[in-house]
Design a protein around this motif. Sequence first.
Motif, PDB file in Angstrom:
ATOM      1  N   SER A 174      -6.909  18.544  -0.662  1.00  0.00           N
ATOM      2  CA  SER A 174      -6.662  18.031  -2.014  1.00  0.00           C
ATOM      3  C   SER A 174      -7.940  17.367  -2.506  1.00  0.00           C
ATOM      4  N   PRO A 175      -8.042  17.176  -3.813  1.00  0.00           N
ATOM      5  CA  PRO A 175      -9.156  16.357  -4.304  1.00  0.00           C
ATOM      6  C   PRO A 175      -8.991  14.938  -3.742  1.00  0.00           C
ATOM      7  N   LYS A 176     -10.095  14.213  -3.588  1.00  0.00           N
ATOM      8  CA  LYS A 176     -10.020  12.822  -3.151  1.00  0.00           C
ATOM      9  C   LYS A 176      -9.529  11.982  -4.326  1.00  0.00           C
ATOM     10  N   VAL A 177      -8.584  11.089  -4.038  1.00  0.00           N
ATOM     11  CA  VAL A 177      -7.984  10.251  -5.065  1.00  0.00           C
ATOM     12  C   VAL A 177      -8.214   8.790  -4.695  1.00  0.00           C
ATOM     13  N   SER A 178      -8.657   8.002  -5.659  1.00  0.00           N
ATOM     14  CA  SER A 178      -8.854   6.577  -5.428  1.00  0.00           C
ATOM     15  C   SER A 178      -7.610   5.819  -5.887  1.00  0.00           C
ATOM     16  N   VAL A 179      -7.073   4.978  -4.984  1.00  0.00           N
ATOM     17  CA  VAL A 179      -5.860   4.210  -5.272  1.00  0.00           C
ATOM     18  C   VAL A 179      -6.201   2.725  -5.168  1.00  0.00           C
ATOM     19  N   PRO A 180      -5.801   1.927  -6.162  1.00  0.00           N
ATOM     20  CA  PRO A 180      -6.149   0.496  -6.141  1.00  0.00           C
ATOM     21  C   PRO A 180      -5.262  -0.321  -5.191  1.00  0.00           C
ATOM     22  N   LYS A 181      -5.219   0.093  -3.941  1.00  0.00           N
ATOM     23  CA  LYS A 181      -4.451  -0.598  -2.897  1.00  0.00           C
ATOM     24  C   LYS A 181      -5.292  -0.597  -1.625  1.00  0.00           C
ATOM     25  N   SER A 182      -4.995  -1.506  -0.709  1.00  0.00           N
ATOM     26  CA  SER A 182      -5.721  -1.541   0.554  1.00  0.00           C
ATOM     27  C   SER A 182      -5.266  -0.381   1.440  1.00  0.00           C
ATOM     28  N   ALA A 183      -6.121   0.006   2.372  1.00  0.00           N
ATOM     29  CA  ALA A 183      -5.780   1.075   3.318  1.00  0.00           C
ATOM     30  C   ALA A 183      -4.575   0.656   4.164  1.00  0.00           C
ATOM     31  N   GLU A 184      -4.511  -0.631   4.507  1.00  0.00           N
ATOM     32  CA  GLU A 184      -3.384  -1.120   5.311  1.00  0.00           C
ATOM     33  C   GLU A 184      -2.064  -0.945   4.556  1.00  0.00           C
ATOM     34  N   TYR A 185      -2.059  -1.302   3.269  1.00  0.00           N
ATOM     35  CA  TYR A 185      -0.848  -1.152   2.458  1.00  0.00           C
ATOM     36  C   TYR A 185      -0.423   0.317   2.386  1.00  0.00           C
ATOM     37  N   LEU A 186      -1.364   1.202   2.079  1.00  0.00           N
ATOM     38  CA  LEU A 186      -1.043   2.622   1.956  1.00  0.00           C
ATOM     39  C   LEU A 186      -0.596   3.212   3.288  1.00  0.00           C
ATOM     40  N   PHE A 187      -1.248   2.807   4.370  1.00  0.00           N
ATOM     41  CA  PHE A 187      -0.853   3.279   5.695  1.00  0.00           C
ATOM     42  C   PHE A 187       0.595   2.876   5.986  1.00  0.00           C
ATOM     43  N   ASN A 188       0.932   1.621   5.699  1.00  0.00           N
ATOM     44  CA  ASN A 188       2.295   1.150   5.943  1.00  0.00           C
ATOM     45  C   ASN A 188       3.312   1.898   5.086  1.00  0.00           C
ATOM     46  N   GLU A 189       2.962   2.162   3.828  1.00  0.00           N
ATOM     47  CA  GLU A 189       3.867   2.907   2.942  1.00  0.00           C
ATOM     48  C   GLU A 189       4.064   4.346   3.428  1.00  0.00           C
ATOM     49  N   LEU A 190       2.971   5.004   3.817  1.00  0.00           N
ATOM     50  CA  LEU A 190       3.056   6.400   4.266  1.00  0.00           C
ATOM     51  C   LEU A 190       3.666   6.526   5.656  1.00  0.00           C
ATOM     52  N   SER A 191       3.695   5.442   6.408  1.00  0.00           N
ATOM     53  CA  SER A 191       4.317   5.458   7.732  1.00  0.00           C
ATOM     54  C   SER A 191       5.839   5.508   7.640  1.00  0.00           C
ATOM     55  N   GLN A 192       6.365   5.168   6.479  1.00  0.00           N
ATOM     56  CA  GLN A 192       7.813   5.227   6.243  1.00  0.00           C
ATOM     57  C   GLN A 192       8.107   6.533   5.499  1.00  0.00           C
ATOM     58  N   VAL A 193       8.706   7.495   6.212  1.00  0.00           N
ATOM     59  CA  VAL A 193       8.877   8.831   5.626  1.00  0.00           C
ATOM     60  C   VAL A 193       9.692   8.827   4.339  1.00  0.00           C
ATOM     61  N   LYS A 194      10.563   7.833   4.154  1.00  0.00           N
ATOM     62  CA  LYS A 194      11.358   7.785   2.915  1.00  0.00           C
ATOM     63  C   LYS A 194      10.473   7.667   1.680  1.00  0.00           C
ATOM     64  N   ASN A 195       9.276   7.091   1.831  1.00  0.00           N
ATOM     65  CA  ASN A 195       8.381   6.905   0.685  1.00  0.00           C
ATOM     66  C   ASN A 195       7.748   8.202   0.189  1.00  0.00           C
ATOM     67  N   PHE A 196       7.832   9.279   0.974  1.00  0.00           N
ATOM     68  CA  PHE A 196       7.278  10.549   0.516  1.00  0.00           C
ATOM     69  C   PHE A 196       8.062  11.111  -0.672  1.00  0.00           C
ATOM     70  N   GLU A 197       9.302  10.646  -0.847  1.00  0.00           N
ATOM     71  CA  GLU A 197      10.079  11.100  -2.006  1.00  0.00           C
ATOM     72  C   GLU A 197       9.385  10.697  -3.304  1.00  0.00           C
ATOM     73  N   LYS A 198       8.713   9.529  -3.326  1.00  0.00           N
ATOM     74  CA  LYS A 198       8.000   9.061  -4.514  1.00  0.00           C
ATOM     75  C   LYS A 198       6.813   9.949  -4.862  1.00  0.00           C
ATOM     76  N   LEU A 199       6.304  10.689  -3.871  1.00  0.00           N
ATOM     77  CA  LEU A 199       5.119  11.514  -4.074  1.00  0.00           C
ATOM     78  C   LEU A 199       5.439  12.945  -4.493  1.00  0.00           C
ATOM     79  N   MET A 200       6.688  13.333  -4.347  1.00  0.00           N
ATOM     80  CA  MET A 200       7.074  14.728  -4.580  1.00  0.00           C
ATOM     81  C   MET A 200       6.912  15.137  -6.043  1.00  0.00           C
ATOM     82  N   PRO A 201       6.648  16.440  -6.246  1.00  0.00           N
ATOM     83  CA  PRO A 201       6.539  16.955  -7.626  1.00  0.00           C
ATOM     84  C   PRO A 201       7.879  16.854  -8.358  1.00  0.00           C
ATOM     85  N   GLU A 202       7.823  17.014  -9.661  1.00  0.00           N
ATOM     86  CA  GLU A 202       9.035  16.906 -10.482  1.00  0.00           C
ATOM     87  C   GLU A 202      10.043  18.013 -10.185  1.00  0.00           C
TER      88      GLU A 202
END
Length: 130
Positions: free
Chosen positions: A5-33
């Motif tokens: 994928s293209p590289k995307v900059s997110v205004p969050k810490s790596a620790e925060y994003l790692f913790n969010e992505l470690s919870q598989v339920k959060n992948f629903e927020k990333l899914m296409p419409e």
Amino acid sequence: MNLESPKVSVPKSAEYLFNELSQVKNFEKLMPENIAKFEVLDENAFIFGLKGMPEIKLKMKDKTPNSKIVLGAASDKLPFTLTANLNENGAEATEIQLVFDGEFNAMMAMMIKGPISKFIETLAQNMNKL
């Protein structure tokens, strides 16, 4: 077949994003419409389906704190991994890139390359929703 994928900059810490992505339920927020199904099977696995495509079951394969998360296909029929690489740029900014890696025959690769490229690009762009 390797897609990035293209590289995307997110205004969050790596620790925060790692913790969010470690919870598989959060992948629903990333899914296409055009998602038709999303179901968490357990703390390390989920199944999703997009309209017009077969359902795919993903499970957590590997995690490196604050830098990498690897999801893999639960089925050996279509072996692939989806890796999220996190690269912190300062205290409140992280660059994320998704890498899809799978072994498919030439015919299958030709059929899925476009949809998979679009899918991982959408996931990356939706990282701001976490």
